[in-house]
Design a protein around this motif. Structure first.
Motif, mmCIF file in Angstrom:
data_model
loop_
_atom_site.group_PDB
_atom_site.id
_atom_site.type_symbol
_atom_site.label_atom_id
_atom_site.label_comp_id
_atom_site.label_asym_id
_atom_site.label_seq_id
_atom_site.Cartn_x
_atom_site.Cartn_y
_atom_site.Cartn_z
ATOM 1 N N GLY A 165 0.806 -1.207 0.000
ATOM 2 C CA GLY A 165 0.000 0.000 0.000
ATOM 3 C C GLY A 165 0.843 1.262 0.000
ATOM 4 N N TYR A 169 0.847 4.100 -2.819
ATOM 5 C CA TYR A 169 0.602 5.498 -2.443
ATOM 6 C C TYR A 169 1.711 6.412 -2.964
ATOM 7 C CZ TYR A 169 0.497 9.589 0.610
ATOM 8 O OH TYR A 169 0.513 10.884 1.100
ATOM 9 N N HIS A 222 -8.341 -1.096 2.007
ATOM 10 C CA HIS A 222 -7.554 0.119 1.779
ATOM 11 C C HIS A 222 -6.593 -0.062 0.611
ATOM 12 C CE1 HIS A 222 -9.507 1.526 5.197
ATOM 13 N NE2 HIS A 222 -8.503 1.834 6.007
ATOM 14 N N TYR A 223 -5.943 -1.218 0.566
ATOM 15 C CA TYR A 223 -4.969 -1.449 -0.494
ATOM 16 C C TYR A 223 -5.646 -1.517 -1.866
ATOM 17 C CZ TYR A 223 -1.750 -3.931 -3.545
ATOM 18 O OH TYR A 223 -0.961 -4.295 -4.607
ATOM 19 N N GLU A 227 -4.886 0.790 -5.072
ATOM 20 C CA GLU A 227 -4.515 0.161 -6.338
ATOM 21 C C GLU A 227 -5.452 0.615 -7.460
ATOM 22 O OE1 GLU A 227 -3.023 -4.266 -7.645
ATOM 23 O OE2 GLU A 227 -4.880 -4.107 -6.500
#
Length: 253
Positions: A165, A169, A222-223, A227
């Motif tokens: 992640g 980011y 979240h990841y 992505e």
């Protein structure tokens, strides 16, 4: 395949625990046998001797039945019966049943024979109790090891998601700084605030000590969001045609 030092130490600790448990229960059994032999007197020709033998016979038969039912449950669930050969316990109960049946048929026996009957009942009972205590202890250890393995797997997954992640980011940040279209896309859809909040929540897990399934599911969400943002950023023509981006794509391949 050789065992590691940790596995050897764990196996040796289990063996030491089983040996200690066996000697403690064995010592109690020996003391109980000595007490019956030297401190308890059974009067000759007592009327309740036959009733006692009937009770011991019924108890032995019932405990053998429950033991066989317990073995059936163990084999159906865990495919293991503990640390003791269960055939020895079954034969011990059968021997006790036959001995009590002999005493019920023949009433002309002395008090020592009746004491032997009581001891012969206590012997299989001791083995049965030790067997199930050992089995329950092994089952508890197996569950603890499975829980620790699951927690370690969650920990590895969490750290991997945080790492991936963070990389995603940083790539989005790089594209945002180089290409106005990417920054405009993030600002217009309020993706930028959400992205910053998500990466902050992900990095906070580096300070956590315990992880669960819900933590992994949260980080996976979240990841996947980060992505998807990166995939959208890569769709802009200027990003796809840039030399630096193509160089990064070739390096990743």
């Amino acid at each position: 395949m050789k065992e590691s030092r940790v596995e050897k130490h764990r196996s040796q600790r289990k063996v030491d625990s089983d040996v200690t448990r066996f000697w403690v229960l064995g010592s109690l059994f020996v003391l109980l046998v000595l007490a019956f032999e030297f401190f308890i007197e059974i009067p000759d020709q007592a009327q309740w001797l036959q009733e006692m033998e009937m009770a011991l016979f019924s108890a032995s038969f019932t405990l053998l039945a429950f033991y066989l039912l317990g073995l059936t449950f163990v084999f159906s669930r865990q495919e293991q019966a503990g640390k003791i050969n269960h055939h020895v316990i079954i034969y011990s109960w059968l021997g006790a049943i036959l001995f009590h049946l002999f005493l019920l048929i023949n009433s002309n026996v002395n008090t020592h024979i009746y004491k032997a009957g009581i001891i012969l009942f206590l012997g299989p009972l001791f083995l049965t109790v030790f067997h199930f205590i050992t089995y329950l202890s092994a089952l508890r250890d197996a569950r603890r090891e499975a829980r620790l393995a699951t927690e370690a797997s969650y920990e590895r997954t969490v750290y991997q998601l945080v790492l991936e992640g963070t990389k995603t980011y940083n790539e989005i940040k790089r594209l945002k700084e180089q290409y106005p279209e990417v920054e405009q896309m993030l600002r217009a859809n309020d993706f930028y605030i959400k992205m910053e909040r998500f990466i902050l929540e992900m990095q906070q897990y580096l300070q956590a000590s315990r992880f669960g399934r819900k933590d992994v599911e949260l980080l996976e969400g979240h990841y996947l969001f980060l992505e998807n943002l990166l995939i959208q950023a890569k769709q802009y023509p200027e990003v796809r045609e840039s030399r630096s981006f193509r160089h990064r794509e070739e390096g990743e391949d």
